[in-house]
Write an enzyme that holds these catalytic residues in place. Structure first.
Site, PDB file in Angstrom:
ATOM      1  N   GLU A  50       0.810  -1.215   0.000  1.00  0.00           N
ATOM      2  CA  GLU A  50       0.000   0.000   0.000  1.00  0.00           C
ATOM      3  C   GLU A  50       0.846   1.269   0.000  1.00  0.00           C
ATOM      4  O   GLU A  50       0.383   2.347   0.345  1.00  0.00           O
ATOM      5  CB  GLU A  50      -0.977  -0.034   1.185  1.00  0.00           C
ATOM      6  N   ASP A  60     -12.643  -4.741  10.441  1.00  0.00           N
ATOM      7  CA  ASP A  60     -12.417  -5.075   9.019  1.00  0.00           C
ATOM      8  C   ASP A  60     -12.708  -6.570   8.838  1.00  0.00           C
ATOM      9  O   ASP A  60     -13.822  -6.948   8.458  1.00  0.00           O
ATOM     10  CB  ASP A  60     -10.978  -4.704   8.640  1.00  0.00           C
ATOM     11  N   LYS A 120     -15.439  -1.984   2.636  1.00  0.00           N
ATOM     12  CA  LYS A 120     -14.738  -2.466   1.446  1.00  0.00           C
ATOM     13  C   LYS A 120     -15.777  -3.142   0.557  1.00  0.00           C
ATOM     14  O   LYS A 120     -16.308  -4.202   0.930  1.00  0.00           O
ATOM     15  CB  LYS A 120     -13.677  -3.501   1.834  1.00  0.00           C
ATOM     16  N   ARG A 174      -8.257  -1.765  -1.070  1.00  0.00           N
ATOM     17  CA  ARG A 174      -7.698  -3.091  -0.840  1.00  0.00           C
ATOM     18  C   ARG A 174      -6.211  -2.989  -1.159  1.00  0.00           C
ATOM     19  O   ARG A 174      -5.766  -2.065  -1.839  1.00  0.00           O
ATOM     20  CB  ARG A 174      -8.329  -4.164  -1.757  1.00  0.00           C
TER      21      ARG A 174
HETATM   22  P1  PGA Z   1      -6.170  -6.283   2.229  1.00  0.00           P
HETATM   23  O1  PGA Z   1      -5.425  -5.410   3.334  1.00  0.00           O
HETATM   24  O2  PGA Z   1      -6.759  -5.378   1.217  1.00  0.00           O
HETATM   25  O3  PGA Z   1      -5.078  -7.158   1.722  1.00  0.00           O
HETATM   26  O4  PGA Z   1      -7.233  -7.044   2.972  1.00  0.00           O
HETATM   27  C1  PGA Z   1      -5.920  -4.195   3.850  1.00  0.00           C
HETATM   28  C2  PGA Z   1      -6.512  -4.311   5.221  1.00  0.00           C
HETATM   29  O5  PGA Z   1      -6.382  -5.331   5.928  1.00  0.00           O
HETATM   30  O6  PGA Z   1      -7.152  -3.341   5.658  1.00  0.00           O
HETATM   31 ZN    ZN Z   2      -7.507  -4.326   7.746  1.00  0.00          ZN
END
Ligand code: PGA
Ligand code: ZN
Length: 425
Positions: free
Chosen positions: A208, A311, A336, A365
Site C-alpha cells: 500500500e 475489518d 470495502k 484493498r
Molecule cells: P487487504 O489489506 O486489502 O489485503 O485485505 C488491507 C486491510 O487489511 O485493511
Molecule cells: Zn484491515
C-alpha cells in the site's frame, strides 16, 4: 429519445497493482458505453468475505486468472440484465444475487457481480449527468481525512512487523489539499530517517505504498513517525492509527497472539494496546483482536475509548455488523465493497452502522487498479475518513487525486472532516 436501458454488459480480465488478474466490467446504455469499473482484491483477507472466483489453472497467472468470472459477466449476467433500467441499482444487484443463488456469491463470483454493480452505478450517474458521488447522495458534503499508511508490516510486506499498518492522520489540516501536502512532506522526512538508520534499501515499499523497513516491535514505527512529524513541523496536526490485522498473527490452536516473538493472551494484548494509546496519540485501531472474538472486542472498545474499526471482524456484512452492535464490539465499520460484492449491500452496511451510531471508514484493498471509485463513495457516504495508502504509486494516487477534484467541485459546499473524522455528520 434516450432512455436508461442497459443494452450490453461486457467484462475483461485486466491486472491490478500486484500484477494479479482482476475483473473490469463495462455497462452499455442505448448502444453507448456509459460505465466502467475495476474490481479490487485483498491479500490480508477476512475468512467471511464474499467469494472471489479465480480460475485455478496453474498455467494461467498461477491459478489467479479471472476468465471464469469474466465469462459469467458476459454470459449469465449480461443476458439477465439486458433491457433493465440502469438506475435500478438495487434491483440489478438483487437480481445478480438471485442468479448466483449461493450465500457468498461463489457460483458467479463476487468479483463478477461487483464489477457489474459498480459499472452500473457509474453508467447511471452518467445517464443522469451527475458525478457518481452526487448520484449516490445529493446531500454529500464531507471531505474525508486520509489515513496514510506510511510504515507497512504484516502480509503487505516481507519484514518482521506483525502489525500491518502504521498510519498518520492529518486531522489538523483545513482541507484535503493541505492534508496531502502535510503527509507527503512527512513521508519525505520519514524516508530520510529510514535511510539514516537502515540505509536506502529499507525505503522499499509494501503493497500500500508505506515503507517496508525492517523495524522490530510495536514501538519503533511510532518513534520514527513521531520524529518525522516533529521534524516536518506538524506535531499539532497529526494523530495516529493502526491496522493490527491481528487475525493473521493469532494462533488458533494455542489461542494466543504471537507478537514480536512473545505470546499474548487477550487481556495481555488489550493491556499492551492501552499502554500504546497512553504513550502515542493513537485515535483509531483496526482489527486489534482476531476476527471471531466479538466478546473481546466489546471489552477492548470500552477499555480504550478510541475508534475501534472492524475489518476482518465485520467484512462489510450487515449480519456480522448486527452481531457486533448487539455485543458492543468495535464502534466503526471498515467499508470495502468487494468484501460483500454489491454496491447496494455495502451501502446497506454503512447505513446500518450509522443508524447504530457506528462510524464508517472507507477503504482500499491492497490489490487496487487506477480506478478511483472509492473516492466518490467516501464523499457520498459523508464518512469523514478514507484509508487509501501513501500517494506514491498510481493505484493510490488516483484516489487522492480524485478527492482533490471533488473537493474543488464541492467548493464551499464541502467541509474537510478534520478532527471530527469519526462522526462528521
Ligand atoms: P487487504 O489489506 O486489502 O489485503 O485485505 C488491507 C486491510 O487489511 O485493511
Ligand atoms: Zn484491515
Amino acid at each position: 429519445m434516450s432512455t436508461s436501458r442497459i443494452s450490453d454488459i461486457r467484462a475483461r480480465q485486466i491486472i491490478d497493482c500486484r500484477g494479479w488478474p482482476t475483473v473490469q466490467a463495462d455497462v452499455w446504455v442505448d448502444g453507448r458505453l456509459m460505465g466502467r469499473a475495476d474490481v479490487p482484491a485483498g491479500r490480508s483477507t477476512g475468512s467471511h468475505e464474499a467469494h472471489e472466483l479465480r480460475d485455478g489453472d496453474e498455467h494461467w497467472y498461477r491459478g489467479l486468472g479471472v476468465e471464469k468470472a469474466v465469462k459469467n459477466v458476459n454470459n449469465d449476467i449480461a443476458s439477465a440484465l439486458k433491457g433493465w433500467d440502469v438506475t435500478d441499482q438495487r434491483k440489478i444487484d438483487m437480481a445478480m444475487n438471485d442468479l448466483d443463488g449461493t450465500p457468498n456469491k461463489s457460483r458467479l463470483g463476487a468479483n463478477a457481480i461487483l464489477g457489474v454493480s459498480l459499472a452500473a452505478a457509474r453508467a447511471a450517474a452518467n445517464v443522469c449527468g451527475v458525478p457518481l458521488y452526487r448520484y449516490i447522495n445529493p446531500a454529500c458534503r464531507v471531505i474525508p481525512v486520509p489515513l496514510m499508511n506510511c510504515l507497512n508490516g504484516g502480509k503487505l510486506t516481507a519484514n518482521d512487523l506483525e502489525i500491518q499498518e502504521f498510519i498518520i492522520m492529518p486531522v489538523g489540516a483545513r482541507s484535503y489539499k493541505e492534508a496531502l501536502h502535510m503527509t507527503t512532506e512527512i513521508n519525505e522526512v520519514l524516508r530520510d530517517l529510514v535511510i539514516e538508520k537502515y540505509g536506502i534499501l529499507a525505503t522499499n515499499t509494501g503493497d500500500e505504498g508505506g515503507f517496508a523497513t525492517p523495524m522490530r516491535g510495536i514501538h519503533e514505527p511510532f518513534e520514527f513517525m513521531t520524529r518525522a512529524v516533529e521534524r516536518a513541523g506538524y506535531i499539532d496536526d497529526i494523530v495516529y492509527a493502526m491496522d493490527c490485522a491481528s487475525t493473521h498473527w493469532y494462533d488458533k490452536e494455542k489461542k494466543v497472539y504471537e507478537l514480536d516473538g512473545k505470546p499474548y493472551d487477550r487481556d495481555a494484548l488489550i493491556g499492551l494496546y492501552r499502554e500504546m494509546t497512553e504513550k502515542y496519540p493513537i485515535v483509531s485501531m483496526e482489527d486489534p483482536l482476531e476476527e471471531e472474538d466479538f466478546e473481546g472486542y466489546a471489552l477492548l472498545t470500552k477499555e480504550l475509548g478510541i475508534q475501534i474499526v472492524g475489518d476482518d471482524l465485520f467484512v462489510t456484512n450487515v449480519e456480522r455488523l448486527r452481531q457486533g452492535i448487539q455485543q458492543g464490539a468495535a464502534n466503526a465499520l471498515l467499508f470495502k465493497v468487494n468484501q460483500i460484492g454489491t454496491l447496494s449491500e455495502a451501502l446497506d452496511a454503512a447505513e446500518f452502522a450509522y443508524r447504530h451510531n457506528y462510524g464508517v471508514q472507507v477503504s482500499e484493498r491492497s490489490g487496487e487498479t487506477e480506478d478511483p471509485l472509492i473516492s466518490d463513495l467516501v464523499v457520498a457516504l459523508n464518512s469523514g475518513q478514507i484509508k487509501t495508502g501513501m500517494p506514491v504509486r498510481g493505484e493510490r494516487t488516483s484516489k487522492h487525486n480524485r478527492i482533490l477534484q471533488i473537493e474543488e467541485e464541492l467548493g464551499t459546499a464541502g467541509t474537510y472532516a478534520g478532527r471530527n473524522f469519526a462522526k462528521p455528520a
